[in-house]
Design a protein around this motif. Structure first.
Motif, PDB file in Angstrom:
ATOM      1  N   UNK A 184       0.911  -1.288  -0.039  1.00 18.73           N
ATOM      2  CA  UNK A 184      -0.090  -0.033   0.124  1.00 18.73           C
ATOM      3  C   UNK A 184       0.962   1.187   0.110  1.00 18.73           C
ATOM      4  N   UNK A 185       0.660   2.095  -1.038  1.00 16.35           N
ATOM      5  CA  UNK A 185       1.350   3.357  -0.862  1.00 16.35           C
ATOM      6  C   UNK A 185       0.397   4.426  -0.989  1.00 16.35           C
ATOM      7  N   UNK A 186       0.560   5.183   0.240  1.00 15.57           N
ATOM      8  CA  UNK A 186      -0.235   6.293   0.817  1.00 15.57           C
ATOM      9  C   UNK A 186       0.709   7.482   0.530  1.00 15.57           C
ATOM     10  N   UNK A 187      -0.071   8.602  -0.193  1.00 18.07           N
ATOM     11  CA  UNK A 187       0.595   9.791  -0.373  1.00 18.07           C
ATOM     12  C   UNK A 187      -0.386  10.886   0.208  1.00 18.07           C
ATOM     13  N   UNK A 188       0.001  11.748   1.155  1.00 15.96           N
ATOM     14  CA  UNK A 188      -0.599  12.599   1.547  1.00 15.96           C
ATOM     15  C   UNK A 188       0.026  14.038   1.195  1.00 15.96           C
ATOM     16  N   UNK A 189      -0.882  15.009   0.679  1.00 19.99           N
ATOM     17  CA  UNK A 189      -0.645  16.279   0.272  1.00 19.99           C
ATOM     18  C   UNK A 189      -1.208  17.118   1.173  1.00 19.99           C
ATOM     19  N   UNK A 190      -0.721  18.112   1.709  1.00 16.84           N
ATOM     20  CA  UNK A 190      -1.236  19.163   2.717  1.00 16.84           C
ATOM     21  C   UNK A 190      -0.171  19.983   2.925  1.00 16.84           C
ATOM     22  N   UNK A 191      -0.327  20.621   4.336  1.00 16.66           N
ATOM     23  CA  UNK A 191       0.706  21.627   4.855  1.00 16.66           C
ATOM     24  C   UNK A 191       1.237  21.157   6.197  1.00 16.66           C
ATOM     25  N   UNK A 192       2.247  21.399   6.549  1.00 19.19           N
ATOM     26  CA  UNK A 192       2.533  21.199   7.871  1.00 19.19           C
ATOM     27  C   UNK A 192       1.813  21.643   9.036  1.00 19.19           C
ATOM     28  N   UNK A 193       1.146  22.828   8.675  1.00 27.31           N
ATOM     29  CA  UNK A 193       0.584  23.799   9.702  1.00 27.31           C
ATOM     30  C   UNK A 193      -1.231  23.199   9.822  1.00 27.31           C
ATOM     31  N   UNK A 194      -1.665  22.396   8.916  1.00 24.17           N
ATOM     32  CA  UNK A 194      -2.886  22.063   8.789  1.00 24.17           C
ATOM     33  C   UNK A 194      -3.122  20.832   9.648  1.00 24.17           C
ATOM     34  N   UNK A 195      -4.120  21.009  10.795  1.00 26.33           N
ATOM     35  CA  UNK A 195      -4.395  20.009  11.666  1.00 26.33           C
ATOM     36  C   UNK A 195      -5.040  18.681  11.233  1.00 26.33           C
ATOM     37  N   UNK A 196      -5.741  18.822  10.164  1.00 21.83           N
ATOM     38  CA  UNK A 196      -6.476  17.854   9.536  1.00 21.83           C
ATOM     39  C   UNK A 196      -5.248  16.870   8.467  1.00 21.83           C
ATOM     40  N   UNK A 197      -4.405  17.391   8.145  1.00 21.69           N
ATOM     41  CA  UNK A 197      -3.435  16.680   7.620  1.00 21.69           C
ATOM     42  C   UNK A 197      -2.580  16.205   8.717  1.00 21.69           C
ATOM     43  N   UNK A 198      -2.118  16.807   9.735  1.00 20.77           N
ATOM     44  CA  UNK A 198      -1.488  16.110  10.809  1.00 20.77           C
ATOM     45  C   UNK A 198      -2.284  14.885  11.263  1.00 20.77           C
ATOM     46  N   UNK A 199      -3.554  14.869  11.517  1.00 19.19           N
ATOM     47  CA  UNK A 199      -4.330  13.867  11.855  1.00 19.19           C
ATOM     48  C   UNK A 199      -4.251  12.718  10.952  1.00 19.19           C
ATOM     49  N   UNK A 200      -4.355  13.006   9.649  1.00 20.41           N
ATOM     50  CA  UNK A 200      -4.310  11.942   8.520  1.00 20.41           C
ATOM     51  C   UNK A 200      -2.965  11.230   8.577  1.00 20.41           C
ATOM     52  N   UNK A 201      -1.778  11.990   8.851  1.00 19.83           N
ATOM     53  CA  UNK A 201      -0.570  11.429   8.849  1.00 19.83           C
ATOM     54  C   UNK A 201      -0.475  10.302  10.082  1.00 19.83           C
ATOM     55  N   UNK A 202      -0.950  10.906  11.202  1.00 18.13           N
ATOM     56  CA  UNK A 202      -1.119  10.040  12.463  1.00 18.13           C
ATOM     57  C   UNK A 202      -1.996   8.944  12.450  1.00 18.13           C
ATOM     58  N   UNK A 203      -3.182   9.000  11.490  1.00 25.44           N
ATOM     59  CA  UNK A 203      -4.387   7.806  11.387  1.00 25.44           C
ATOM     60  C   UNK A 203      -3.230   6.501  10.885  1.00 25.44           C
ATOM     61  N   UNK A 204      -2.487   6.901   9.691  1.00 31.14           N
ATOM     62  CA  UNK A 204      -1.842   5.823   8.895  1.00 31.14           C
ATOM     63  C   UNK A 204      -0.681   5.461   9.787  1.00 31.14           C
ATOM     64  N   UNK A 205      -0.040   6.404  10.309  1.00 26.76           N
ATOM     65  CA  UNK A 205       1.211   5.866  11.194  1.00 26.76           C
ATOM     66  C   UNK A 205       0.834   4.871  12.383  1.00 26.76           C
ATOM     67  N   UNK A 206      -0.217   5.350  12.958  1.00 29.95           N
ATOM     68  CA  UNK A 206      -0.999   4.420  14.185  1.00 29.95           C
ATOM     69  C   UNK A 206      -1.118   3.131  13.636  1.00 29.95           C
ATOM     70  N   UNK A 207      -1.432   2.831  12.284  1.00 26.18           N
ATOM     71  CA  UNK A 207      -1.651   1.656  11.540  1.00 26.18           C
ATOM     72  C   UNK A 207      -0.490   0.951  11.109  1.00 26.18           C
ATOM     73  N   UNK A 208       0.645   1.635  11.168  1.00 20.34           N
ATOM     74  CA  UNK A 208       1.616   1.065  10.610  1.00 20.34           C
ATOM     75  C   UNK A 208       1.690   1.049   9.155  1.00 20.34           C
ATOM     76  N   UNK A 209       0.999   1.786   8.542  1.00 17.64           N
ATOM     77  CA  UNK A 209       0.999   2.277   7.055  1.00 17.64           C
ATOM     78  C   UNK A 209       1.913   3.342   6.337  1.00 17.64           C
ATOM     79  N   UNK A 210       2.992   2.940   5.691  1.00 18.47           N
ATOM     80  CA  UNK A 210       4.082   4.156   5.523  1.00 18.47           C
ATOM     81  C   UNK A 210       3.230   5.209   4.673  1.00 18.47           C
ATOM     82  N   UNK A 211       3.820   6.335   4.847  1.00 18.96           N
ATOM     83  CA  UNK A 211       3.197   7.656   4.313  1.00 18.96           C
ATOM     84  C   UNK A 211       4.272   8.183   3.571  1.00 18.96           C
TER      85      UNK A 211
END
Length: 109
Positions: free
Chosen positions: A1-28
């Motif tokens: 699975x190859x997850x690509x997240x586009x956003x900004x470092x300051x965006x809370x929803x982007x931070x939450x999305x990255x955390x969502x995948x990392x908590x499930x051990x899915x590389x982002x």
């Protein structure tokens, strides 16, 4: 699975999305749109997949400037990333805009 997240470092929803995948051990792979905007090909794919759903009509940039301009969706993606609903998450041909963990969960369940 190859997850690509586009956003900004300051965006809370982007931070939450990255955390969502990392908590499930899915590389982002994360791309900060303020540092590296979409490529024309990627903008075309996102525009075709999401249409106007990728636009954050509540954003200040959109309300104050872009709502009154005639701008193609691809041009908006390339030149005005501040008007997008972030994060934009892509896995293969599946693309979402905004924080939608219920959709992402269905990708790997």
């Amino acid at each position: 699975m190859n997850i690509i997240v586009y956003g900004t470092r300051k965006c809370r929803n982007t931070q939450k999305a990255i955390r969502f995948f990392k908590e499930r051990r899915i590389p982002v792979q994360f791309f900060d749109l303020t540092e590296r905007p979409f490529s024309p090909g990627e903008a075309r794919k996102i525009a075709q997949a999401l249409g106007n759903d990728v636009i954050d009509t509540e954003s200040r940039l959109y309300r104050e400037r872009l709502a009154f301009m005639e701008v193609s969706l691809e041009e908006l993606l390339l030149e005005h990333p501040g008007a997008l609903r972030t994060p934009v998450v892509r896995e293969g041909t599946r693309i979402t805009a905004g924080y939608v963990p219920e959709v992402w969960s269905s990708w790997f369940s």
